[in-house]
Design a protein around this motif. Structure first.
Motif, PDB file in Angstrom:
ATOM      1  N   VAL A 212      55.969  31.198 -20.561  1.00  0.00           N
ATOM      2  CA  VAL A 212      54.835  30.506 -19.960  1.00  0.00           C
ATOM      3  C   VAL A 212      53.527  31.240 -20.284  1.00  0.00           C
ATOM      4  O   VAL A 212      52.521  30.606 -20.599  1.00  0.00           O
ATOM      5  CB  VAL A 212      55.035  30.324 -18.440  1.00  0.00           C
ATOM      6  N   ALA A 213      53.551  32.549 -20.252  1.00  0.00           N
ATOM      7  CA  ALA A 213      52.354  33.317 -20.614  1.00  0.00           C
ATOM      8  C   ALA A 213      51.924  33.004 -22.046  1.00  0.00           C
ATOM      9  O   ALA A 213      50.737  32.801 -22.317  1.00  0.00           O
ATOM     10  CB  ALA A 213      52.615  34.817 -20.448  1.00  0.00           C
ATOM     11  N   THR A 214      52.884  32.930 -22.938  1.00  0.00           N
ATOM     12  CA  THR A 214      52.575  32.583 -24.336  1.00  0.00           C
ATOM     13  C   THR A 214      51.975  31.186 -24.426  1.00  0.00           C
ATOM     14  O   THR A 214      50.964  30.980 -25.099  1.00  0.00           O
ATOM     15  CB  THR A 214      53.846  32.666 -25.203  1.00  0.00           C
TER      16      THR A 214
ATOM     17  N   LYS B 171      47.983  33.726 -22.153  1.00  0.00           N
ATOM     18  CA  LYS B 171      47.622  34.787 -21.215  1.00  0.00           C
ATOM     19  C   LYS B 171      48.639  35.913 -21.267  1.00  0.00           C
ATOM     20  O   LYS B 171      49.717  35.762 -21.815  1.00  0.00           O
ATOM     21  CB  LYS B 171      47.584  34.230 -19.785  1.00  0.00           C
ATOM     22  N   GLU B 172      48.277  37.020 -20.644  1.00  0.00           N
ATOM     23  CA  GLU B 172      49.201  38.125 -20.464  1.00  0.00           C
ATOM     24  C   GLU B 172      50.110  37.805 -19.272  1.00  0.00           C
ATOM     25  O   GLU B 172      49.696  37.103 -18.342  1.00  0.00           O
ATOM     26  CB  GLU B 172      48.447  39.426 -20.191  1.00  0.00           C
TER      27      GLU B 172
ATOM     28  N   PRO C 191      50.689  34.152 -11.851  1.00  0.00           N
ATOM     29  CA  PRO C 191      51.189  34.421 -10.500  1.00  0.00           C
ATOM     30  C   PRO C 191      52.656  34.853 -10.566  1.00  0.00           C
ATOM     31  O   PRO C 191      53.393  34.394 -11.448  1.00  0.00           O
ATOM     32  CB  PRO C 191      51.041  33.083  -9.773  1.00  0.00           C
ATOM     33  N   PRO C 192      53.088  35.719  -9.663  1.00  0.00           N
ATOM     34  CA  PRO C 192      54.489  36.165  -9.684  1.00  0.00           C
ATOM     35  C   PRO C 192      55.447  34.980  -9.539  1.00  0.00           C
ATOM     36  O   PRO C 192      55.231  34.094  -8.717  1.00  0.00           O
ATOM     37  CB  PRO C 192      54.588  37.085  -8.463  1.00  0.00           C
ATOM     38  N   LEU C 193      56.473  34.972 -10.359  1.00  0.00           N
ATOM     39  CA  LEU C 193      57.458  33.892 -10.336  1.00  0.00           C
ATOM     40  C   LEU C 193      58.149  33.817  -8.980  1.00  0.00           C
ATOM     41  O   LEU C 193      58.480  32.731  -8.503  1.00  0.00           O
ATOM     42  CB  LEU C 193      58.487  34.085 -11.455  1.00  0.00           C
TER      43      LEU C 193
END
Length: 76
Positions: free
Chosen positions: A21-23, A27-28, A33-35
């Motif tokens: 999801v970050a990719t 984003k990093e 937000p924490p999963l």
């Protein structure tokens, strides 16, 4: 539309979900937000190790499907 499937060599399904999801978001991982604020990550890991099981949930703007040890991330 399928966006990502499980990569070989990654040990944790939940780590893979956040990385993918970050990719997709450009984003990093640390910017997301924490999963564990979205779903019980221990339950996701257990489902990933169990045959003939499936769990679906939303994380940000994505539908995440974990089934038979595979991850699929779809656009909304």
């Amino acid at each position: 539309m399928e966006r990502c499937r499980r990569s070989e060599g990654i040990q944790s399904i939940t780590v893979e979900i956040v990385q993918k999801v970050a990719t997709l978001e450009g984003k990093e991982v640390t910017d997301l937000p924490p999963l564990n604020q979205t779903i019980d990550i221990e339950a996701v890991e257990r489902v990933a190790q169990t045959k003939d099981t499936r769990i679906e949930f939303r994380y940000l703007d994505y539908e995440v499907v974990v089934a038979d040890g595979n991850v699929t991330i779809n656009d909304r």
